[in-house]
Write an enzyme that holds these catalytic residues in place. Sequence first.
Site, PDB file in Angstrom:
ATOM      1  CE  LYS A  27      -3.149   0.553   3.441  1.00  0.00           C
ATOM      2  NZ  LYS A  27      -3.114   1.851   4.148  1.00  0.00           N
ATOM      3  N   GLY A 100      -5.065   7.833   5.457  1.00  0.00           N
ATOM      4  CA  GLY A 100      -4.182   8.772   6.145  1.00  0.00           C
ATOM      5  C   GLY A 100      -2.937   9.081   5.328  1.00  0.00           C
ATOM      6  CD  GLN A 176       0.511   8.203   7.399  1.00  0.00           C
ATOM      7  OE1 GLN A 176      -0.030   8.992   8.174  1.00  0.00           O
ATOM      8  NE2 GLN A 176      -0.101   7.115   6.958  1.00  0.00           N
ATOM      9  CG  ASP A 322       0.541  -0.010   9.414  1.00  0.00           C
ATOM     10  OD1 ASP A 322       0.156   0.844  10.241  1.00  0.00           O
ATOM     11  OD2 ASP A 322       0.978   0.289   8.291  1.00  0.00           O
ATOM     12  NE  ARG A 394      -2.758  -2.010   8.372  1.00  0.00           N
ATOM     13  CZ  ARG A 394      -2.461  -2.327   7.106  1.00  0.00           C
ATOM     14  NH1 ARG A 394      -2.607  -3.568   6.686  1.00  0.00           N
ATOM     15  NH2 ARG A 394      -2.017  -1.410   6.265  1.00  0.00           N
TER      16      ARG A 394
END
Length: 439
Positions: A27, A100, A176, A322, A394
């Site tokens: 991703k 996000g 990020q 994650d 998730r």
Amino acid sequence: MSSSINVIFQVQPGGSLNGEIRVPGDKSMSHRSIMLGSLAEGVTHVTGFLNAEDAISTLEAFRAMGVKIEGPVNGEVTIHGVGKHGLKAPDKPLYLGNSGTSMRLLSGLLAGQAFDTVLTGDKSLESRPMKRVTVPLAEMGAEIETQPNGTAPLHIKGKAGKLKGMHYDMPIASAQVKSCLLLAGMYAEGETSVTEPAPTRDHTERMLAGFGYPVTRDGATAKISSEGKLTATNIDVPSDISSAAFFLVGASIAPNSDVTLKHVGINPTRTGVIDILRLMGANIEVLNEREVGGEPVADLRVRSAQLKGINIPEHLVPLAIDEFPVLFVAASCAEGQTVLTGAEELRVKESDRIQVMADGLQILGIDAQPTKDGMVINGGQLGSGEVDSHGDHRIAMSFSIAGLRASGPITINDCANVNTSFKEFPALATQLGLKLATL
Ligand code: S3P
């Protein structure tokens, strides 16, 4: 909006996982391939692209800014790059769904454009903290208006030619935030450098280099300037280790399991889940290691193992950020106690992953105690019951995997957002042996 439909997963207890599969594309890399391919000069071909809602949000945003993008068809995307200064004003706010990564990276990239933009998202995205990007961007001269509590919608004023490079010491370990500032740095006068408090995924730096854009790395600091251009290239996106993680845990906890996950990205900033599972006693082999387009890739073979509880080393937290929902399931099946600390970031993901996982595991009879920055889990017998994913992809997949060691059926509500990252999950999990039905 898919999250408004209550998709329910129902898992029958037991079974084992066996077989060989390739999970969908990474991703993080899929987002970045669209962003950098769009700003490149020439035509970029992407293979292995993740055809899931989050990556499509990024793709649609660039289409709305005038970039011609073909696909995805069977993971192939062709991007007709418009060059660093070729984006056009979109004629409406850019809706980024649940993503996000789209919102935080785009806020940096759009701060230095010659047009204004508005970024919106779903309920979850519009409740996530955005000041972590808007505050440092403001120091560079960006003008971004958030809601009073620091959330989206974001109103971004295009400040082409007005941004100034700076040095930023990130208070949190966030790829990020780092990526957002590096993308803004491509439009800022002078040099922009970002120092991270702990290593985070470095796909932005690697992919920028792959497009021929100068970005340097000196210890914990990444540095970029506006002197550079992106030249179109071909990108092969490997499978997402964050999606593979469900089966790394599933095959570890389910007896008589033997699963091979093909062509998985094993960038060292992403492999915390393998390290943590191995510390817990998992049997994971990393096979056929190779490098594809500047990223390490391997096949992962995982077989059943009796896991044991551990204190999770804090330095591994950002490298597995994650994967904690499914690691909590592993801890529930382990012998003894597992303690996670230093993971307060989990509280501001797609859901509060500490609270939501603790609530669900307690419903299933596990002694799982949430703490401010982690969780204490005593391994035990997973029972049966009805849990809620809170619209977090998730969480939905993690409780599905829990079914492999449950004593009765597990019903998981609010699973539509599995489509944001891994819409093939029910089919692939069933193919391997999970008794999952979608209601
Ligand atoms: C991502 C970075 C991580 C991760 C997210 C994807 C990225 O977020 O949780 O799923 O692609 O850069 P943070 O930077 O907030 O840790």
